[in-house]
Design a protein around this motif. Structure first.
Motif, PDB file in Angstrom:
ATOM      1  N   ARG A 344       0.651  -1.171  -0.065  1.00  0.00           N
ATOM      2  CA  ARG A 344       0.071   0.045   0.122  1.00  0.00           C
ATOM      3  C   ARG A 344       0.875   1.241  -0.131  1.00  0.00           C
ATOM      4  O   ARG A 344       1.865   1.264   0.766  1.00  0.00           O
ATOM      5  N   LEU A 345       0.281   2.152  -0.814  1.00  0.00           N
ATOM      6  CA  LEU A 345       1.009   3.541  -0.898  1.00  0.00           C
ATOM      7  C   LEU A 345       0.079   4.685  -0.165  1.00  0.00           C
ATOM      8  O   LEU A 345      -1.297   4.588  -0.508  1.00  0.00           O
ATOM      9  N   PHE A 346       0.565   5.255   0.676  1.00  0.00           N
ATOM     10  CA  PHE A 346      -0.274   6.240   1.480  1.00  0.00           C
ATOM     11  C   PHE A 346       0.144   7.803   0.685  1.00  0.00           C
ATOM     12  O   PHE A 346       1.217   8.080   0.823  1.00  0.00           O
ATOM     13  N   ALA A 347      -0.844   8.445   0.129  1.00  0.00           N
ATOM     14  CA  ALA A 347      -0.405   9.879  -0.318  1.00  0.00           C
ATOM     15  C   ALA A 347      -1.524  10.864   0.177  1.00  0.00           C
ATOM     16  O   ALA A 347      -2.607  10.796   0.111  1.00  0.00           O
ATOM     17  N   VAL A 348      -1.051  11.743   0.577  1.00  0.00           N
ATOM     18  CA  VAL A 348      -1.566  13.167   0.935  1.00  0.00           C
ATOM     19  C   VAL A 348      -1.964  14.041  -0.047  1.00  0.00           C
ATOM     20  O   VAL A 348      -0.705  14.407  -0.687  1.00  0.00           O
ATOM     21  N   THR A 349      -2.880  14.383  -0.458  1.00  0.00           N
ATOM     22  CA  THR A 349      -3.165  15.585  -1.549  1.00  0.00           C
ATOM     23  C   THR A 349      -3.892  16.859  -0.772  1.00  0.00           C
ATOM     24  O   THR A 349      -4.486  16.636   0.137  1.00  0.00           O
ATOM     25  N   THR A 350      -3.833  17.915  -1.517  1.00  0.00           N
ATOM     26  CA  THR A 350      -4.420  18.970  -1.121  1.00  0.00           C
ATOM     27  C   THR A 350      -4.913  19.685  -2.443  1.00  0.00           C
ATOM     28  O   THR A 350      -4.835  19.511  -3.399  1.00  0.00           O
ATOM     29  N   ASN A 351      -5.936  20.622  -1.730  1.00  0.00           N
ATOM     30  CA  ASN A 351      -6.659  21.687  -3.066  1.00  0.00           C
ATOM     31  C   ASN A 351      -5.737  22.763  -3.352  1.00  0.00           C
ATOM     32  O   ASN A 351      -4.803  23.030  -3.019  1.00  0.00           O
ATOM     33  N   ALA A 352      -6.301  23.420  -4.481  1.00  0.00           N
ATOM     34  CA  ALA A 352      -5.492  24.550  -4.981  1.00  0.00           C
ATOM     35  C   ALA A 352      -5.143  25.556  -3.918  1.00  0.00           C
ATOM     36  O   ALA A 352      -4.251  26.467  -3.968  1.00  0.00           O
ATOM     37  N   PHE A 353      -5.908  25.786  -2.712  1.00  0.00           N
ATOM     38  CA  PHE A 353      -5.907  26.833  -1.725  1.00  0.00           C
ATOM     39  C   PHE A 353      -5.074  26.169  -0.701  1.00  0.00           C
ATOM     40  O   PHE A 353      -4.820  27.007   0.451  1.00  0.00           O
ATOM     41  N   GLY A 354      -4.853  24.925  -0.496  1.00  0.00           N
ATOM     42  CA  GLY A 354      -3.908  24.373   0.577  1.00  0.00           C
ATOM     43  C   GLY A 354      -4.843  24.308   2.016  1.00  0.00           C
ATOM     44  O   GLY A 354      -3.856  24.361   2.834  1.00  0.00           O
ATOM     45  N   ASN A 355      -5.782  24.345   1.982  1.00  0.00           N
ATOM     46  CA  ASN A 355      -6.779  24.301   3.155  1.00  0.00           C
ATOM     47  C   ASN A 355      -8.027  23.152   3.589  1.00  0.00           C
ATOM     48  O   ASN A 355      -8.423  23.195   4.491  1.00  0.00           O
ATOM     49  N   GLU A 356      -7.670  22.329   2.434  1.00  0.00           N
ATOM     50  CA  GLU A 356      -8.507  20.923   2.569  1.00  0.00           C
ATOM     51  C   GLU A 356      -7.284  19.980   2.170  1.00  0.00           C
ATOM     52  O   GLU A 356      -6.507  19.965   1.198  1.00  0.00           O
ATOM     53  N   TYR A 357      -7.477  18.655   2.495  1.00  0.00           N
ATOM     54  CA  TYR A 357      -6.369  17.635   2.489  1.00  0.00           C
ATOM     55  C   TYR A 357      -7.230  16.149   2.433  1.00  0.00           C
ATOM     56  O   TYR A 357      -8.426  16.033   3.232  1.00  0.00           O
ATOM     57  N   TRP A 358      -6.657  15.392   1.765  1.00  0.00           N
ATOM     58  CA  TRP A 358      -7.331  13.855   1.578  1.00  0.00           C
ATOM     59  C   TRP A 358      -6.082  12.909   1.626  1.00  0.00           C
ATOM     60  O   TRP A 358      -5.030  13.063   1.507  1.00  0.00           O
ATOM     61  N   LEU A 359      -6.444  11.656   1.996  1.00  0.00           N
ATOM     62  CA  LEU A 359      -5.613  10.593   2.105  1.00  0.00           C
ATOM     63  C   LEU A 359      -6.103   9.670   1.243  1.00  0.00           C
ATOM     64  O   LEU A 359      -6.949   8.929   1.354  1.00  0.00           O
ATOM     65  N   HIS A 360      -4.885   9.134   0.155  1.00  0.00           N
ATOM     66  CA  HIS A 360      -5.218   8.051  -0.753  1.00  0.00           C
ATOM     67  C   HIS A 360      -4.549   6.967  -0.221  1.00  0.00           C
ATOM     68  O   HIS A 360      -3.358   7.132   0.175  1.00  0.00           O
ATOM     69  N   ILE A 361      -5.179   5.805  -0.396  1.00  0.00           N
ATOM     70  CA  ILE A 361      -4.664   4.571  -0.100  1.00  0.00           C
ATOM     71  C   ILE A 361      -4.524   3.784  -1.320  1.00  0.00           C
ATOM     72  O   ILE A 361      -5.610   3.331  -1.827  1.00  0.00           O
ATOM     73  N   ILE A 362      -3.453   3.743  -1.823  1.00  0.00           N
ATOM     74  CA  ILE A 362      -3.344   3.026  -3.407  1.00  0.00           C
ATOM     75  C   ILE A 362      -2.519   1.705  -3.190  1.00  0.00           C
ATOM     76  O   ILE A 362      -1.590   1.517  -2.499  1.00  0.00           O
ATOM     77  N   GLN A 363      -3.114   0.625  -3.744  1.00  0.00           N
ATOM     78  CA  GLN A 363      -2.571  -0.705  -4.032  1.00  0.00           C
ATOM     79  C   GLN A 363      -1.621  -0.514  -5.364  1.00  0.00           C
ATOM     80  O   GLN A 363      -2.365  -0.702  -6.245  1.00  0.00           O
ATOM     81  N   PRO A 364      -0.250  -0.877  -5.172  1.00  0.00           N
ATOM     82  CA  PRO A 364       0.447  -0.712  -6.369  1.00  0.00           C
ATOM     83  C   PRO A 364       0.304  -1.998  -7.460  1.00  0.00           C
ATOM     84  O   PRO A 364      -0.431  -2.946  -7.139  1.00  0.00           O
ATOM     85  N   PRO A 365       0.880  -1.936  -8.564  1.00  0.00           N
ATOM     86  CA  PRO A 365       0.648  -2.858  -9.573  1.00  0.00           C
ATOM     87  C   PRO A 365       1.061  -4.430  -8.872  1.00  0.00           C
ATOM     88  O   PRO A 365       2.093  -4.225  -8.050  1.00  0.00           O
ATOM     89  N   ALA A 366       0.454  -5.383  -9.493  1.00  0.00           N
ATOM     90  CA  ALA A 366       0.809  -6.640  -8.864  1.00  0.00           C
ATOM     91  C   ALA A 366       2.110  -7.012  -9.759  1.00  0.00           C
ATOM     92  O   ALA A 366       2.707  -6.443 -10.344  1.00  0.00           O
ATOM     93  N   ALA A 367       2.490  -8.445  -9.318  1.00  0.00           N
ATOM     94  CA  ALA A 367       3.687  -8.947  -9.953  1.00  0.00           C
ATOM     95  C   ALA A 367       3.333  -8.966 -11.538  1.00  0.00           C
ATOM     96  O   ALA A 367       2.202  -9.085 -12.026  1.00  0.00           O
ATOM     97  N   GLN A 368       4.535  -8.627 -12.303  1.00  0.00           N
ATOM     98  CA  GLN A 368       4.250  -8.356 -13.709  1.00  0.00           C
ATOM     99  C   GLN A 368       4.695  -9.444 -14.513  1.00  0.00           C
ATOM    100  O   GLN A 368       5.647 -10.186 -14.318  1.00  0.00           O
TER     101      GLN A 368
END
Length: 571
Positions: A344-368
């Motif tokens: 799992r990858l955890f990524a924090v994003t924000t909006n254009a104003f920098g006053n709201e935030y989101w946590l994304h929980i991303i599962q990366p690509p599987a075995a290729q």
């Protein structure tokens, strides 16, 4: 990295493939949680208990409290608590039992299962933000104090530590904010990066050994040339799982990849971030397989790339463009972290104003798995014409599990006018595909077909086919009477048709008449109407078998053509 990246837009409608030639078999799992914070300072991932800690530093005032929010690995909020003063740095102990939080007047220790305060070490009061790093059993932090927050970029930062249970000032200091990043798995080493500002026009990156009670500086590097260009604009640091490489998110350069020993450039760098994207964060997965590179970008330009950590691996990166009102617009500085197993990858994003935030929980690509083009490419028709559809048929073979959705083959055409991207073609369940194009120039054209990989497949080696594009065919059709008299004359109707591009307007067709004695004369040309029709009128002078020939000489994109009609002239 080579090839065009697979891109995904994260918006309120979910994961959608962006307009690049790459195709994918499945999209990565992405859970999004809205964070209860209005400013962001740090993220720490506790893989032992599957917890994610995110802190809000409330930098607007010295007296503001802080918030630490806790989420599980599925994005569910477990709890949050208010700290006595704002929080600007987080770090976990090697055994994940303790979360260290850099607060304004102390470094607090919290139990990662009960979330209760277990200890607090008094620290020099800070104004500008406190970084925290753990190496072995030692805890290190920065202290930077000013009368006004606006003075932070030039104020002195000091490196302090907790060694053997005692607080100590190490004596290491520099102007401006200092970022700390510990080497993985409790190694006795951390890296320090100086942010750009009036305190130093040529910021440094340095490596410190912490075998003893006081850090010992090893390698150091500054990046500006003799003219002062190329100075580091640090946003984040990351150390690879094996401790051999350091990745630097440099807003001016992109992602720098360095050898950890001497901080020299690696032989093979990462590919450039998409045009317009400014590096903001970087993180290696704990299993050593992946690197995530965050950025600030506008519109559909990618804000996040997830790719193999080895820069020599040609697997196409996964790209994410955050542009939805429910997902943020960009990755914040120091806003990426991984679970230790790399799942799992955890990524924090924000909006254009920098006053709201989101946590994304991303599962990366599987075995290729591998992929390849098999057999020869064929074209239909075998002799392509300018302006006419051309099909290029081939077969793509995919190892491993069958894709959940059809993958695509991308193609480009190279001719005398340069290189043109051709619409991608879906690959059928049996591996067959047909790339369709309409060549618009005469002469040789070379088509390069590419499979750029997907979640479960590596890119295939490109294949090419070269064709000679000819002029498009035309045809003249005539309708003439079998017999006519000299007095009544001859009227012949006809139509000129052409393949490929539309025939030009105002075409004049050549008309000739050959009598029974073999004498040939040219008549008044026939003008072609907009619908391709035309008429030929003639008053023949001799009786007998007479042959009328109508011909089109062709143009830059069309072959010439002709037709004949025989009329018996009587009376």
């Amino acid at each position: 990295m080579t090839g065009t990246a697979l891109a995904v837009v994260l918006g309120s409608a979910g994961l959608v493939a962006l307009g690049t030639p790459a195709a994918h078999a499945a999209t990565p799992s992405d859970e999004v949680a809205k964070l209860p914070i209005s400013s962001y300072s740090a993220i720490a991932v506790d893989s032992a208990h599957e917890r994610v800690f995110v802190s809000d530093n409330y930098r607007g005032s010295y007296t503001n409290p802080g918030v630490i929010a806790v989420y599980d690995f599925q994005g569910h909020k477990l709890t949050s608590w208010t700290t006595t003063s704002r929080v600007s740095g987080l770090a976990l102990s090697a055994d994940s039992a303790t979360l260290y939080a850099g607060e304004r007047t102390r470094v607090a220790a919290y139990d990662t299962t009960t979330f209760k305060l277990t200890a607090a070490t008094g620290a020099y009061e800070e104004t500008c933000g406190r970084e925290v790093a753990v190496t072995g059993s030692k805890v290190w932090w920065t202290s930077q104090s000013t009368d006004y927050i606006s003075d932070c970029p030039a104020a002195q930062s000091n490196l302090d530590g907790l060694v053997g249970g005692a607080h100590a000032r190490t004596g290491w200091n520099a102007k401006g904010r200092l970022n700390l990043e510990a080497a993985p798995d409790g190694a006795n080493r951390f890296f320090m990066g100086q942010e750009a500002g009036p305190g130093d026009a040529n910021p440094f990156l340095a490596s410190f050994s912490t075998e003893g009670d006081n850090p010992v500086r090893d390698a150091v590097r500054r990046f500006a040339d003799s003219e002062g260009k190329g100075a580091l604009q640090l946003r984040d640091l990351a150390v690879s799982a094996d401790g051999k490489r350091v990745a630097v998110a440099d807003a001016a350069y992109g992602t720098r990849l360095l050898n950890a020993g001497d901080l020299s450039d690696t032989d093979t760098p990462y590919q450039a971030l998409p045009e317009g994207a400014k590096a903001s964060a970087v993180a290696f997965s704990g299993d050593g397989k992946y690197v995530a590179r965050g950025a600030a970008a506008s519109g559909s330009t990618a804000d996040l790339l997830v790719q193999p950590a080895d820069p020599a691996d040609g697997t196409t990166p996964f790209e994410f463009a955050f542009e939805g009102t429910l997902d943020g617009n960009r990755v914040v500085p120091r806003g990426l972290d991984w679970s230790k197993d790399g799942q799992r990858l955890f990524a924090v994003t924000t909006n254009a104003f920098g006053n709201e935030y989101w946590l994304h929980i991303i599962q990366p690509p599987a075995a290729q798995h591998d992929s390849r083009f098999t057999g020869a490419l064929t074209t239909t028709p075998s002799k392509p014409a300018v302006g006419e559809p051309l099909g290029i048929r081939g077969t793509l073979e995919l190892d491993g599990p069958a894709p959940a959705e059809p993958v695509k083959v991308a193609a480009v055409r190279k001719d005398a006018d340069g290189t043109t991207e051709v619409a991608a073609a879906k690959v059928a369940a049996d591996g067959s595909f047909t790339v369709l194009d309409v060549p618009d120039r005469l002469g040789e054209a070379t088509y390069t077909l590419r499979f750029l990989g997907d979640v479960t497949h590596r890119p295939a080696e490109d294949v090419t086919v070269t064709v000679d594009v000819a002029k498009a065919a035309t045809a003249v059709e005539l309708t003439a009477p079998a017999e006519a008299t000299r007095a009544g004359g001859v009227e012949i109707t006809g139509r000129l048709t052409g393949q490929g591009r539309a025939l030009p307007s105002g075409i004049e067709l050549k008309v000739t008449r050959t009598d029974k004695l073999g004498a040939t004369g040219e008549l008044t040309s026939a003008r072609v109407a907009a619908d391709g029709t035309f008429k030929v009128k003639d008053l023949p002078g001799k009786k007998g078998r007479t042959v009328y020939a109508v011909s089109y000489e062709g143009d830059a994109l069309h072959e010439g053509s002709s037709a004949r009609a025989t009329v018996k002239i009587t009376g």
